[in-house]
Design an enzyme around this catalytic site. Sequence first.
Site, PDB file in Angstrom:
ATOM      1  N   ASP A 253       0.868  -1.178   0.000  1.00  0.00           N
ATOM      2  CA  ASP A 253       0.000   0.000   0.000  1.00  0.00           C
ATOM      3  C   ASP A 253       0.906   1.229   0.000  1.00  0.00           C
ATOM      4  OD1 ASP A 253      -2.111   1.715   0.115  1.00  0.00           O
ATOM      5  OD2 ASP A 253      -3.007   0.871   1.922  1.00  0.00           O
TER       6      ASP A 253
ATOM      7  N   ASP B  60      -2.710   2.307  -6.124  1.00  0.00           N
ATOM      8  CA  ASP B  60      -1.651   2.321  -5.113  1.00  0.00           C
ATOM      9  C   ASP B  60      -1.656   1.099  -4.201  1.00  0.00           C
ATOM     10  OD1 ASP B  60      -4.066   2.987  -3.916  1.00  0.00           O
ATOM     11  OD2 ASP B  60      -3.161   4.324  -2.449  1.00  0.00           O
ATOM     12  N   GLU B  61      -2.328   0.041  -4.592  1.00  0.00           N
ATOM     13  CA  GLU B  61      -2.492  -1.084  -3.677  1.00  0.00           C
ATOM     14  C   GLU B  61      -2.579  -2.382  -4.466  1.00  0.00           C
ATOM     15  OE1 GLU B  61      -5.587  -2.324  -0.064  1.00  0.00           O
ATOM     16  OE2 GLU B  61      -5.999  -0.597  -1.345  1.00  0.00           O
TER      17      GLU B  61
END
Length: 501
Positions: free
Chosen positions: A11, A105-106
């Site tokens: 993350d 983003d993950e």
Amino acid sequence: MRTAPTILHLDMDAFFASAEQASKPSLRGKAVVVGGLGPRGVVATASYEARVFGVHSAMPTAQARRLAPNAAYLTPRFTFYRAISEQVMGLLRALSPLVEPLSLDEAFVDLEAGGVAWDRESAQRAGLKLRADIRAVTGLTGSVGLAASKMLAKIASERAKPDGLVLIEPGTERALLGPLSVRTLPGVGPATGDHLRRAGITTVDEIVEAGEDELVRLLGKAHGHGLYSMALAHDERPVVAEREAKSVSVEDTYDVDIHDRLRIGLEVQRLADRCVRRLRSAGLSGRTIVLKVRRYDFSTLTRSETLRGPTDDLAVVREAALRLLDAVDTTGGVRLLGVGVTGLADYTQEDLFAQAAGERARAEGPQEDDADHAPQPLPEEPEQVERHWLPGHDVRHTEYGHGWVQGSGLGRVTVRFETPDSEPGRVRTFRTDDPALEPAEPLPLVRRRPDAATAGQDASVTRQDASGTAQDDSLTSPDGSASGVVGLGAGADGRVAERGA
């Protein structure tokens, strides 16, 4: 369940805000809020400096301004974020063929499938190297969680934030989960959490104490069984490399309610164009056209029409969306519009509705079927759209060079001239129609370093470089170490990040 912590969850830390701080030296270490800036805007990401004041994602921007009036408020640069995300995902795919992106983003990574981890030590080494590689390639930081299941890996990455690594040892999961809130478990949102709280269940331990039968009675068979199993730390969900898209949609929320029916129709056409562009870029087509309308009183209407076959034809999607709009009463005003396509397929049925589309074309004049051609702008703002300067976006001045917009209004635009590798720059103000000032592309966060292992390659934020840099396993942080605090085990330092950080 696995016997080794070989599932990794990455993350990126406050991704949008961190990218803006890295891009703008004057904002480093300061409160930054990225999101919609209008009266109905919503916070997308807040930097950790802004979170100190209580600002968080999904909060109305107006509320964020009251909490942190001195923060920098910027509009998102999604093309920029997407380019950085492609670099990060490239690094993940270099570790394993099984990478499951959840957002820009993950992502989850199955390290065992890539042969890079098989026990605690090898998993830890892979996580440390990944964090160093991300910093070297993008200049940003990410938090890593390692565990034997997806659920525990995500919990670990939350405990690692910001800029850390937490590894949960197999066999310690129950002790870790027990005191945590029921909201920690996947599938427990605000409504389910409130329902459990009213039944006296607030922690994971209390779910186990209540028993499976009670969970089924409270939540239903499927949800109850699944939640009880996760409370026992049982999570057999695999990392899935390819997620099949179920729909493609776009929507806009308007700062002021739209009452004019002609304007609403033009907005629906514009949204249909954007939706078709997304369809075509993904190589998809769809059978069902969906129109979403949120009216002045917050009531939301959804209307859909299913075609006889899948299509990605712009005229067909426009025509269907406008037919759906005809059946919606908008006299009180509209605050949100959306157009989507479902029933996706990877082929089209050519000319299925050519006649229907042609009839409208003859009635309204020539129609463009190129998805990259947007509808004509509204008559009252043709020039305004072209010279509208958004806070945070990049510009270039013929005399002062590269900069970014701090704000605009009353015919003036304020620009700070600086680059990612410069000192904080000076601020200057210009007329909004100054011919020397033009929009610009974002600059790379990390420039080529001749002494780096990637000499001869440019680690800049570009689509074409993402795959190349991802293949280089020798990337490290500038000082050659894996930077960042590393916490091992369930305890770490007790820091728990917000969801979606």
